[in-house]
Design a protein around this motif. Structure first.
Motif, PDB file in Angstrom:
ATOM      1  N   GLU A  67       0.846  -1.186   0.000  1.00  0.00           N
ATOM      2  CA  GLU A  67       0.000   0.000   0.000  1.00  0.00           C
ATOM      3  C   GLU A  67       0.882   1.236   0.000  1.00  0.00           C
ATOM      4  OE1 GLU A  67      -2.649  -0.198   3.331  1.00  0.00           O
ATOM      5  OE2 GLU A  67      -3.776  -1.868   2.484  1.00  0.00           O
ATOM      6  N   GLY A  68       0.419   2.290  -0.646  1.00  0.00           N
ATOM      7  CA  GLY A  68       1.159   3.546  -0.673  1.00  0.00           C
ATOM      8  C   GLY A  68       1.374   4.013  -2.094  1.00  0.00           C
ATOM      9  N   ALA A  69       1.583   5.325  -2.250  1.00  0.00           N
ATOM     10  CA  ALA A  69       1.722   5.918  -3.576  1.00  0.00           C
ATOM     11  C   ALA A  69       3.073   5.592  -4.212  1.00  0.00           C
ATOM     12  CB  ALA A  69       1.541   7.430  -3.485  1.00  0.00           C
ATOM     13  N   LEU A  70       4.161   5.818  -3.518  1.00  0.00           N
ATOM     14  CA  LEU A  70       5.501   5.560  -4.048  1.00  0.00           C
ATOM     15  C   LEU A  70       6.187   4.521  -3.185  1.00  0.00           C
ATOM     16  CD1 LEU A  70       6.679   9.194  -4.832  1.00  0.00           C
ATOM     17  CD2 LEU A  70       6.099   7.410  -6.479  1.00  0.00           C
ATOM     18  N   THR A  71       5.872   3.284  -3.430  1.00  0.00           N
ATOM     19  CA  THR A  71       6.464   2.224  -2.624  1.00  0.00           C
ATOM     20  C   THR A  71       7.013   1.129  -3.521  1.00  0.00           C
ATOM     21  OG1 THR A  71       4.393   0.987  -2.468  1.00  0.00           O
ATOM     22  CG2 THR A  71       4.832   2.602  -0.735  1.00  0.00           C
ATOM     23  N   HIS A  72       8.009   0.446  -3.021  1.00  0.00           N
ATOM     24  CA  HIS A  72       8.521  -0.750  -3.681  1.00  0.00           C
ATOM     25  C   HIS A  72       9.159  -1.612  -2.596  1.00  0.00           C
ATOM     26  CE1 HIS A  72      10.115  -3.466  -6.615  1.00  0.00           C
ATOM     27  NE2 HIS A  72      11.327  -3.315  -6.125  1.00  0.00           N
ATOM     28  N   THR A  73       8.716  -2.837  -2.500  1.00  0.00           N
ATOM     29  CA  THR A  73       9.292  -3.759  -1.525  1.00  0.00           C
ATOM     30  C   THR A  73       9.772  -4.998  -2.251  1.00  0.00           C
ATOM     31  OG1 THR A  73       7.077  -4.640  -1.115  1.00  0.00           O
ATOM     32  CG2 THR A  73       7.914  -3.044   0.475  1.00  0.00           C
ATOM     33  N   THR A  74      10.801  -5.610  -1.688  1.00  0.00           N
ATOM     34  CA  THR A  74      11.295  -6.872  -2.207  1.00  0.00           C
ATOM     35  C   THR A  74      10.948  -7.962  -1.205  1.00  0.00           C
ATOM     36  OG1 THR A  74      13.436  -6.500  -1.204  1.00  0.00           O
ATOM     37  CG2 THR A  74      13.185  -5.819  -3.484  1.00  0.00           C
ATOM     38  N   ALA A  75      10.728  -9.157  -1.709  1.00  0.00           N
ATOM     39  CA  ALA A  75      10.391 -10.290  -0.843  1.00  0.00           C
ATOM     40  C   ALA A  75      11.654 -11.077  -0.531  1.00  0.00           C
ATOM     41  CB  ALA A  75       9.371 -11.195  -1.525  1.00  0.00           C
ATOM     42  N   GLU A  76      11.805 -11.429   0.729  1.00  0.00           N
ATOM     43  CA  GLU A  76      12.886 -12.306   1.150  1.00  0.00           C
ATOM     44  C   GLU A  76      12.267 -13.528   1.811  1.00  0.00           C
ATOM     45  OE1 GLU A  76      15.521 -10.112   3.685  1.00  0.00           O
ATOM     46  OE2 GLU A  76      16.333  -8.960   2.022  1.00  0.00           O
ATOM     47  N   VAL A  77      12.651 -14.701   1.334  1.00  0.00           N
ATOM     48  CA  VAL A  77      12.238 -15.951   1.965  1.00  0.00           C
ATOM     49  C   VAL A  77      13.366 -16.321   2.918  1.00  0.00           C
ATOM     50  CG1 VAL A  77      11.599 -18.361   1.604  1.00  0.00           C
ATOM     51  CG2 VAL A  77      11.016 -16.647  -0.132  1.00  0.00           C
ATOM     52  N   ARG A  78      13.034 -16.509   4.193  1.00  0.00           N
ATOM     53  CA  ARG A  78      14.056 -16.793   5.201  1.00  0.00           C
ATOM     54  C   ARG A  78      13.800 -18.135   5.872  1.00  0.00           C
ATOM     55  NH1 ARG A  78      17.155 -12.366   7.074  1.00  0.00           N
ATOM     56  NH2 ARG A  78      16.570 -10.432   6.025  1.00  0.00           N
ATOM     57  N   ASP A  79      14.872 -18.816   6.230  1.00  0.00           N
ATOM     58  CA  ASP A  79      14.804 -20.048   6.998  1.00  0.00           C
ATOM     59  C   ASP A  79      14.262 -19.713   8.382  1.00  0.00           C
ATOM     60  OD1 ASP A  79      16.262 -21.836   9.148  1.00  0.00           O
ATOM     61  OD2 ASP A  79      16.175 -23.020   7.300  1.00  0.00           O
ATOM     62  N   PHE A 107       9.344  -8.431   3.848  1.00  0.00           N
ATOM     63  CA  PHE A 107       9.296  -7.531   2.693  1.00  0.00           C
ATOM     64  C   PHE A 107      10.048  -6.255   3.025  1.00  0.00           C
ATOM     65  CE2 PHE A 107       5.643 -10.282   2.746  1.00  0.00           C
ATOM     66  CZ  PHE A 107       5.639 -10.798   1.466  1.00  0.00           C
ATOM     67  N   LYS A 108      11.183  -6.042   2.356  1.00  0.00           N
ATOM     68  CA  LYS A 108      12.041  -4.892   2.631  1.00  0.00           C
ATOM     69  C   LYS A 108      11.634  -3.706   1.766  1.00  0.00           C
ATOM     70  CE  LYS A 108      15.664  -6.946   4.870  1.00  0.00           C
ATOM     71  NZ  LYS A 108      16.666  -6.548   5.763  1.00  0.00           N
ATOM     72  N   PRO A 109      11.460  -2.517   2.384  1.00  0.00           N
ATOM     73  CA  PRO A 109      11.186  -1.317   1.589  1.00  0.00           C
ATOM     74  C   PRO A 109      12.448  -0.902   0.832  1.00  0.00           C
ATOM     75  CG  PRO A 109      11.377  -0.762   3.924  1.00  0.00           C
ATOM     76  CD  PRO A 109      11.467  -2.256   3.818  1.00  0.00           C
ATOM     77  N   LYS A 110      12.294  -0.517  -0.432  1.00  0.00           N
ATOM     78  CA  LYS A 110      13.442  -0.160  -1.268  1.00  0.00           C
ATOM     79  C   LYS A 110      13.430   1.293  -1.729  1.00  0.00           C
ATOM     80  CE  LYS A 110      15.520  -4.029  -1.073  1.00  0.00           C
ATOM     81  NZ  LYS A 110      16.787  -4.144  -0.377  1.00  0.00           N
ATOM     82  N   VAL A 111      12.387   2.043  -1.446  1.00  0.00           N
ATOM     83  CA  VAL A 111      12.339   3.458  -1.805  1.00  0.00           C
ATOM     84  C   VAL A 111      12.797   4.247  -0.582  1.00  0.00           C
ATOM     85  CG1 VAL A 111      10.850   5.376  -2.513  1.00  0.00           C
ATOM     86  CG2 VAL A 111      10.472   3.090  -3.460  1.00  0.00           C
ATOM     87  N   PRO A 112      13.818   5.115  -0.745  1.00  0.00           N
ATOM     88  CA  PRO A 112      14.305   5.890   0.405  1.00  0.00           C
ATOM     89  C   PRO A 112      13.185   6.676   1.092  1.00  0.00           C
ATOM     90  CG  PRO A 112      15.762   6.160  -1.475  1.00  0.00           C
ATOM     91  CD  PRO A 112      14.557   5.408  -1.962  1.00  0.00           C
ATOM     92  N   ALA A 113      13.275   6.764   2.407  1.00  0.00           N
ATOM     93  CA  ALA A 113      12.331   7.520   3.242  1.00  0.00           C
ATOM     94  C   ALA A 113      10.921   6.935   3.222  1.00  0.00           C
ATOM     95  CB  ALA A 113      12.311   8.994   2.846  1.00  0.00           C
ATOM     96  N   THR A 114      10.813   5.652   2.871  1.00  0.00           N
ATOM     97  CA  THR A 114       9.511   4.984   2.981  1.00  0.00           C
ATOM     98  C   THR A 114       9.674   3.836   3.958  1.00  0.00           C
ATOM     99  OG1 THR A 114       9.891   3.417   1.189  1.00  0.00           O
ATOM    100  CG2 THR A 114       8.889   5.537   0.600  1.00  0.00           C
ATOM    101  N   GLY A 115       8.613   3.213   4.288  1.00  0.00           N
ATOM    102  CA  GLY A 115       8.629   2.092   5.221  1.00  0.00           C
ATOM    103  C   GLY A 115       7.380   2.147   6.057  1.00  0.00           C
ATOM    104  N   ASN A 116       7.187   1.114   6.832  1.00  0.00           N
ATOM    105  CA  ASN A 116       6.004   0.997   7.677  1.00  0.00           C
ATOM    106  C   ASN A 116       4.717   0.996   6.861  1.00  0.00           C
ATOM    107  OD1 ASN A 116       7.455   0.871  10.178  1.00  0.00           O
ATOM    108  ND2 ASN A 116       7.891   3.048   9.882  1.00  0.00           N
TER     109      ASN A 116
END
Length: 127
Positions: A67-79, A107-116
């Motif tokens: 969710e969000g206007a300018l967001t991009h997250t990457t998925a990480e599969v972890r043990d 899911f890691k946020p990849k756009v600076p100053a975004t998150g949560n």
């Protein structure tokens, strides 16, 4: 007396092994992104998926949206035991594990100053 053809025997065998079944949802839900790198933050918000089992050599379809206007997250599969990243994906797509294990997603946020931001995800077996 009925004698089945090779084709009907093969079709029945494939159906029994699950090869001809529909994709199955393995995990789905909504979590906050991993801006705070803990599965449960101090406010009690989930920041990664619940653990789920994957099977060696089985194809999984990973899909998510943030969710969000300018967001991009990457998925990480972890043990789930060690927390080590076993697979990383920048966009929706497929993953075939090299071994069966208990894993979770973050899911890691990849756009600076975004998150949560809230991330909606689903993991299914491939078609």
């Amino acid at each position: 007396m009925y004698i089945p053809s090779a084709q009907s025997v093969l079709t029945a065998g494939l159906a029994l092994t699950g090869t001809l079944t529909e994709p199955r949802t393995v995990s789905e839900g909504s979590v906050l992104d991993y801006a705070v790198e803990k599965c449960m933050d101090g406010d009690g918000h989930a920041r990664c998926s619940k653990p789920f089992v994957v099977t060696k050599s089985t194809c999984y379809q990973l899909e998510w949206r943030t969710e969000g206007a300018l967001t991009h997250t990457t998925a990480e599969v972890r043990d789930a035991g060690s927390g080590e990243t076993v697979f990383y994906r920048d966009t929706n797509g497929e993953w075939t594990p090299e071994k069966g294990e208990l894993v979770y997603l973050d899911f890691k946020p990849k756009v600076p100053a975004t998150g949560n931001q809230t991330v909606h995800y689903v993991v299914k077996t491939c078609e």
